[in-house]
Design a protein around this motif. Structure first.
Motif, mmCIF file in Angstrom:
data_model
loop_
_atom_site.group_PDB
_atom_site.id
_atom_site.type_symbol
_atom_site.label_atom_id
_atom_site.label_comp_id
_atom_site.label_asym_id
_atom_site.label_seq_id
_atom_site.Cartn_x
_atom_site.Cartn_y
_atom_site.Cartn_z
ATOM 1 N N ILE A 110 0.601 -1.179 0.013
ATOM 2 C CA ILE A 110 0.219 0.440 0.133
ATOM 3 C C ILE A 110 0.673 1.226 -0.057
ATOM 4 O O ILE A 110 0.602 2.128 -0.664
ATOM 5 N N MET A 111 1.973 1.446 0.991
ATOM 6 C CA MET A 111 2.688 2.442 0.803
ATOM 7 C C MET A 111 3.266 2.262 -0.395
ATOM 8 O O MET A 111 3.651 4.125 -0.775
ATOM 9 N N ASN A 112 4.007 1.969 -0.825
ATOM 10 C CA ASN A 112 4.542 1.806 -2.184
ATOM 11 C C ASN A 112 2.975 2.714 -3.945
ATOM 12 O O ASN A 112 4.222 3.362 -4.313
ATOM 13 N N THR A 113 2.521 1.831 -3.274
ATOM 14 C CA THR A 113 1.165 3.196 -4.256
ATOM 15 C C THR A 113 1.504 4.276 -3.668
ATOM 16 O O THR A 113 1.216 5.312 -4.686
ATOM 17 N N ILE A 114 0.690 4.236 -2.430
ATOM 18 C CA ILE A 114 0.777 6.154 -1.851
ATOM 19 C C ILE A 114 2.256 6.882 -2.445
ATOM 20 O O ILE A 114 1.951 7.687 -2.889
ATOM 21 N N ARG A 115 3.347 6.101 -2.385
ATOM 22 C CA ARG A 115 3.989 6.421 -2.806
ATOM 23 C C ARG A 115 4.495 7.320 -4.285
ATOM 24 O O ARG A 115 4.953 7.904 -4.444
ATOM 25 N N LEU A 123 7.144 18.198 -0.710
ATOM 26 C CA LEU A 123 6.341 18.043 0.953
ATOM 27 C C LEU A 123 5.573 16.632 1.932
ATOM 28 O O LEU A 123 5.802 15.912 2.303
ATOM 29 N N ALA A 124 4.693 16.016 0.319
ATOM 30 C CA ALA A 124 4.486 14.476 0.282
ATOM 31 C C ALA A 124 5.644 13.147 0.727
ATOM 32 O O ALA A 124 5.280 12.630 1.397
ATOM 33 N N GLU A 125 6.086 13.727 0.019
ATOM 34 C CA GLU A 125 7.368 13.061 0.101
ATOM 35 C C GLU A 125 7.442 12.609 1.175
ATOM 36 O O GLU A 125 8.382 11.544 2.348
ATOM 37 N N GLN A 126 8.443 14.249 1.933
ATOM 38 C CA GLN A 126 8.869 13.931 3.368
ATOM 39 C C GLN A 126 8.053 13.506 4.767
ATOM 40 O O GLN A 126 8.486 13.098 5.348
ATOM 41 N N GLU A 127 6.664 13.609 3.936
ATOM 42 C CA GLU A 127 5.143 13.482 5.329
ATOM 43 C C GLU A 127 5.219 11.402 5.426
ATOM 44 O O GLU A 127 5.718 11.526 6.148
ATOM 45 N N LEU A 128 5.740 10.676 3.728
ATOM 46 C CA LEU A 128 6.192 9.819 4.303
ATOM 47 C C LEU A 128 6.771 9.359 4.425
ATOM 48 O O LEU A 128 6.993 8.037 5.421
#
Length: 217
Positions: A110-115, A123-128
């Motif tokens: 799931i995290m790979n999909t979100i990434r 910003l989104a990449e840092q938060e992840l």
């Protein structure tokens, strides 16, 4: 002496039962216990395990049924449920490494999909990345059963038992659990632990050193 053996890999009910066995520091210690009492806590642990396995199967099916372009909220809800199940698995009876590994793998998918969806958004990449670090730290703490027992929504450890648990549980367990509390809570717990030792007129050097361990941590 009861003939029913203790479990090699107990669940939270049996763990707490065993914490209180002949431990006079507990407000309500378990004294002169019977086979029926041990069987009862083992039965409760087994029921929790069976309910978990059924819920986990349904959760895996939800993951299998995800559509290629599933809504983001559906994916996030599934991830949150997987993380809750991981937390629960850490406190269950029997060995749960297989189930925990399966949950970790599903979370990673799931995290790979979100990434991928966040690629190019700094910003989104840092938060992840921060979220992943926090999740890994949390999962590491959960390897200690006491942490899982304390975080359970219906924790068996009563507020007036916590100081005793921290004084008498295995050192590795309590050092991990200590990280769950903020500075103010830690100071209050230290006061409660000192009060327990004073009220019970305990002069055990090992318990005294346990207090020093908390102060230093």
């Amino acid at each position: 002496m009861p003939l029913v053996p203790f479990s090699e890999y107990p669940g939270r009910h049996e763990r707490h039962f065993r914490r209180k066995l002949d431990n006079p520091l507990f407000p309500r210690p378990v004294l002169d216990w019977s086979e029926d009492e041990l069987l009862e806590v083992q039965r409760r642990d087994h029921e929790e395990l069976m309910a978990f396995l059924q819920s986990l199967r349904a959760l895996v099916q939800r993951a299998v049924d995800l559509k290629p372009n599933e809504e983001t909220q559906v994916i996030l809800d599934l991830k949150a449920d997987l993380e809750k199940h991981y937390e629960q698995a850490c406190g269950l009876a029997d060995q749960q490494e297989g189930n925990k590994q399966a949950i970790r793998q599903l979370v990673e998918v799931i995290m790979n999909t979100i990434r991928r969806n966040a690629a190019g958004d700094a910003l989104a990449e840092q938060e992840l990345a921060e979220e992943e670090l926090a999740r890994n730290t949390h999962f590491e703490l959960l390897e200690q059963a006491l942490v899982a027992d304390l975080l359970h929504p219906d924790s068996l450890i009563e507020p007036d038992e916590l100081a005793v648990v921290l004084l008498t549980e295995d050192e590795t367990q309590v050092l991990a659990a200590w990280k769950l509390f903020d500075g103010e809570q830690q100071q209050l717990l230290l006061q409660q632990m000192r009060a327990v030792l004073k009220e019970n007129d305990v002069s055990d050097n090992a318990l005294g050193r346990r207090l020093e361990l908390f102060v230093e941590s």
